[in-house]
Enzyme design. Structure first.
Site, mmCIF file in Angstrom:
data_model
loop_
_atom_site.group_PDB
_atom_site.id
_atom_site.type_symbol
_atom_site.label_atom_id
_atom_site.label_comp_id
_atom_site.label_asym_id
_atom_site.label_seq_id
_atom_site.Cartn_x
_atom_site.Cartn_y
_atom_site.Cartn_z
ATOM 1 C CG HIS A 1 -28.633 -12.069 27.719
ATOM 2 N ND1 HIS A 1 -29.330 -11.576 26.637
ATOM 3 C CD2 HIS A 1 -28.267 -10.991 28.457
ATOM 4 C CE1 HIS A 1 -29.391 -10.263 26.737
ATOM 5 N NE2 HIS A 1 -28.748 -9.880 27.819
ATOM 6 C CG HIS B 1 -1.807 -1.188 1.325
ATOM 7 N ND1 HIS B 1 -1.371 -2.409 1.767
ATOM 8 C CD2 HIS B 1 -3.117 -1.324 1.018
ATOM 9 C CE1 HIS B 1 -2.385 -3.267 1.731
ATOM 10 N NE2 HIS B 1 -3.454 -2.638 1.279
ATOM 11 C CG HIS C 1 -5.952 1.544 -0.799
ATOM 12 N ND1 HIS C 1 -6.022 1.935 0.515
ATOM 13 C CD2 HIS C 1 -6.020 0.190 -0.799
ATOM 14 C CE1 HIS C 1 -6.135 0.856 1.284
ATOM 15 N NE2 HIS C 1 -6.137 -0.212 0.513
ATOM 16 C CD GLU D 1 -20.335 -5.024 25.258
ATOM 17 O OE1 GLU D 1 -20.336 -4.332 24.205
ATOM 18 O OE2 GLU D 1 -21.309 -5.077 26.019
HETATM 19 C C1 LIG Z 1 -11.658 -4.244 9.748
HETATM 20 C C2 LIG Z 1 -11.101 -4.107 8.372
HETATM 21 N N1 LIG Z 1 -11.945 -4.131 7.334
HETATM 22 C C3 LIG Z 1 -11.463 -4.050 6.067
HETATM 23 C C4 LIG Z 1 -10.126 -3.925 5.838
HETATM 24 C C5 LIG Z 1 -9.584 -3.885 4.416
HETATM 25 N N2 LIG Z 1 -9.147 -2.513 4.117
HETATM 26 C C6 LIG Z 1 -7.873 -2.139 4.197
HETATM 27 S S1 LIG Z 1 -7.675 -0.491 3.970
HETATM 28 C C7 LIG Z 1 -9.326 -0.262 3.745
HETATM 29 C C8 LIG Z 1 -9.912 1.097 3.571
HETATM 30 C C9 LIG Z 1 -9.043 2.037 2.860
HETATM 31 O O1 LIG Z 1 -9.448 3.353 3.092
HETATM 32 P P1 LIG Z 1 -8.721 4.253 4.159
HETATM 33 O O2 LIG Z 1 -8.870 3.642 5.487
HETATM 34 O O3 LIG Z 1 -9.214 5.618 3.998
HETATM 35 O O4 LIG Z 1 -7.196 4.132 3.772
HETATM 36 P P2 LIG Z 1 -6.461 4.848 2.547
HETATM 37 O O5 LIG Z 1 -6.928 4.175 1.303
HETATM 38 O O6 LIG Z 1 -6.840 6.277 2.586
HETATM 39 O O7 LIG Z 1 -5.022 4.586 2.814
HETATM 40 C C10 LIG Z 1 -10.002 -1.462 3.826
HETATM 41 C C11 LIG Z 1 -11.462 -1.613 3.656
HETATM 42 C C12 LIG Z 1 -9.282 -3.888 6.967
HETATM 43 N N3 LIG Z 1 -7.971 -3.780 6.859
HETATM 44 N N4 LIG Z 1 -9.803 -3.944 8.213
#
Ligand SMILES: Cc1ncc(C[n+]2csc(CCOP(=O)(O)OP(=O)(O)O)c2C)c(N)n1
Ligand SMILES: [Mg+2]
Length: 670
Positions: free
Chosen positions: A476, A36, A267, A414
């Site tokens: 529960h 990334h 990304h 939680e």
């Molecule tokens: C709980 C979770 N859900 C999904 C993902 C997969 N995932 C990685 S980054 C991302 C979103 C990317 O958007 P952002 O957080 O704004 O990061 P950017 O692209 O700006 O670096 C997702 C859905 C993850 N890492 N964790």
């Protein structure tokens, strides 16, 4: 760290330093052919100002207890962290590690793994966890500050959080808890780039984050994330806030990547040779991959040492402090030698008095002893304190801005609670435990899993551990939870049978400092089954013969509240002239670690097996023979969700009883 020279940094100098991060990030991703680049390249300027002008750290001493913590909550941007660690000169990390980004055996995993490299404060990747860990770290800092004062503990926790971090539900729990507690030493830098994987953030979210944070009691600011002076201004202002601070850093994702920057294409994924070559031009970075010119590297290495004087001064203060040893013992989470004898005395008393009580109440008795012997256990509950029995009389609650107490009212959060406990354990100096109903371990699971991944000592207290919950009904009553939790590697799942085993399980949880424990406790009363005192911690082997005859034909295997049913079944069989034995199995994980001959002996070769547990069968088969290969044992277990009613009636409805166990044994013996 407040440096003497408070002049804003010069834009071109910051840009040059930041471009080293950008180049390393894109080269590593391009070499790995995955990863990334967007976040490291977008947040490089912000990170450079933070590390060069504010973060209190000494790269050579990554374990310095009073360092500022830096959490990359958006773990997908791992190359930002790895680049910073290498550039500033942290131990262990090498340029080869960056070249081997995302390769098996390299400490530069796809997402930062705590323990792989010094300076990785927590494992991140599941979005939202890092920011919630950071709340725990900031809380730990305040708790230790209240105990040891500014001279030994006075640092901040910085977080880089992405759009995804703030969109995840856990962030709500984390943000509102931090705001409520007034964790003024917590500073979140939001990578406000308006882009997520699917595209523009407008596809899926229109939250006004500034208003959201303000509503939760935070100070909010924003800055141009590519303007060094503006970043500096916002960070400087944040130093003196009396609340946690969120700075929305307006950035361009993948800054410098032609054709990709500012879009979701930046990304993730290797940009390709042409784009990387174009970025080198755009960033005015003419160097070969992974080459950082000496003068620039030297500047970065100097940044890694700016904290040396502050570090030395801290060491001198500690050396001069009368409480130096106490501080070291606390920060190293040393368990005092007095704990075991104190718990032994409790066991002896319980074996003699033979109380009939819920194991949650027995847990409170154990905690009475533990909280008296240890000063750094910090308890809590997600708004179920009277039910979880987690607050002992000898500890006071923490209130907003006052951290002298030892008990956290986490509220109905939680997930946030468990992630904060992880953060406290990672910070060091705190042994956190916290409770909720076992059925809501589902709401905690991602954080429990990460505690296990990281191998940190956190104790998850899960009461109301079966259909024994009774009237509250199926919503529960945990049924599949024990199996689901036992499936998590490196987590000690314990289910004590009575007060004696409860004391033993607590002792085991506290002494296992390289893995988390989850202890399941009952709501309903159970008799004491360990009526003969033994100095030995019998639960330590995970399973043991509680009672038995040498000529036993049947082995009853049970955990927790069902152990007493097994004892009852044995008595009934004995009355009919059939000898049997009862094996209590408070912790499968520890049992699995025993030598084979011990395990075989405990399981009772040649006996038929009847397992009793008010939960689904998953997992039990390994101890029971097999229907295909024989001889198969029998199960007294749950095949469905539970039911609402007085707990004895619910047990009867689902046929979980001593009589059922006896009938199953007889059938097998025919
Ligand atoms: C709980 C979770 N859900 C999904 C993902 C997969 N995932 C990685 S980054 C991302 C979103 C990317 O958007 P952002 O957080 O704004 O990061 P950017 O692209 O700006 O670096 C997702 C859905 C993850 N890492 N964790
Ligand atoms: Mg984003």
């Amino acid at each position: 760290m407040t440096l003497p020279d408070q002049v804003p940094p010069e834009q071109h100098k910051v840009r040059l330093l930041a471009n080293a991060i950008r180049a390393l990030a894109m080269d590593a991703v391009e070499t790995a052919k995955s990863g990334h680049p967007g976040l490291p390249m977008g947040m490089a300027d912000v990170a450079t100002v933070l590390f060069s002008r504010f973060l209190k750290f000494n790269a050579a001493q990554p374990g310095w207890p009073d360092r500022d913590r830096f959490v990359l909550s958006a773990g997908h941007g791992s190359m930002l962290l790895y680049s910073l660690l290498w550039l500033t000169g942290y131990p262990k990390v090498t340029i080869d590690d960056l070249k081997h980004f995302r390769k098996v055996g390299s400490p530069t995993a796809g997402h930062p793994e705590h323990g792989d490299l010094p300076g990785i404060e927590t494992t991140t990747g599941p979005l939202g966890q890092g920011i919630a860990n950071a709340v725990g770290m900031a809380l730990a800092e305040r708790l230790l500050n209240a105990r040891f004062g500014d001279e030994l503990v006075n640092h901040k926790t910085y977080v880089i959080a992405s759009d995804g971090d703030l969109m995840e539900g856990i962030s709500h729990e984390a943000i509102t808890l931090a705001g409520h507690l007034k964790l003024s030493n917590l500073i979140v830098l939001w990578d406000h780039n308006n882009i997520t994987i699917d595209g523009a953030i407008s596809l899926s979210d229109s939250t006004n984050q500034a208003e959201r944070f303000e509503a939760a009691g935070w100070t909010v600011d924003s800055c141009d994330g590519h303007d060094a002076a503006d970043i500096f201004r916002a960070l400087e202002k944040a130093q003196t806030s009396d609340r946690p601070v969120m700075i929305a850093c307006r950035t361009i994702i993948g800054f410098g990547l032609p054709g990709r920057q500012g879009t979701q294409k930046a990304h993730s994924d290797a940009p390709g040779a042409d784009v990387v070559a174009g970025a080198r031009k755009e960033l005015n970075w003419p160097y070969e991959p992974f080459i950082v010119p000496d003068d620039l590297l030297n500047q970065w290495r100097a940044i890694g040492q700016t904290g040396v004087k502050v570090y030395d001064a801290w060491q001198a203060r500690k050396a001069a402090s009368k409480r130096a040893k106490e501080f070291d013992d606390t920060i190293n989470d040393v368990i005092p030698a007095s704990l075991s004898p104190a718990l032994l005395a409790l066991k002896e008393k319980l074996s003699a008095e033979k109380p009939s009580a819920g194991t949650r109440k027995m847990s409170e008795k154990a905690l009475d002893v533990i909280n008296a012997e240890l000063s750094n256990t910090i308890g809590g509950s997600a708004d179920l304190t009277p039910s979880n029995n987690t607050k002992t009389k000898n500890i006071e609650g923490v209130t907003p801005g006052n951290f002298a107490g030892r008990y956290i009212h986490y509220g109905i959060r939680e997930h946030g609670m468990c992630a904060a406990m992880n953060g406290m354990a990672l910070h060091g100096g705190i042994i956190p435990y916290g409770g909720t109903f076992m059925v809501f371990s589902d709401y905690c699971r991602p954080s429990i899993r990460l505690a296990a991944v990281m191998g940190i000592r956190v104790v998850f207290v899960m009461t109301h551990d079966s259909i024994g919950v009774g009237e509250d009904g199926p919503t529960h009553q945990p049924v599949e939870h024990l199996a689901a939790l036992r499936a998590i590697p490196n987590l000690l799942v314990m289910r004590p049978a009575d007060g004696v085993e409860t004391a033993e399980c607590w002792e085991l949880a506290l002494n296992n400092n390289r893995r988390p424990s989850l202890i399941a406790f009952s709501r309903q009363d159970v008799p004491t089954v360990r009526t003969t005192h033994t100095p030995e911690n019998r639960s330590a082997k995970g399973a043991y013969e509680l009672v038995g005859d040498p000529d036993a034909k049947v082995t009853f295997l049970a955990t927790g509240t069902e152990v007493s049913l097994a004892v009852e079944a044995r008595a009934k069989l004995a009355a009919e002239g059939t000898a049997s034995r009862v094996v209590s199995m408070p912790c499968w994980d520890l049992f699995e670690e025993q030598p084979e001959d011990y395990r075989r002996k405990v399981l009772g070769p040649g006996t038929v097996k009847v397992a009793i547990e008010a939960a689904v069968r998953e997992g039990w088969d390994r101890y029971m023979g097999s229907e295909l290969l024989g001889p198969a044992g029998a199960f007294i277990d749950m095949h469905s969700f539970g039911a609402s009613g007085p707990y004895k009636d619910v047990y009867a409805k689902f046929g979980i009883s001593a009589d059922a166990a006896v009938a199953a044994a007889k059938k097998l013996l025919k």
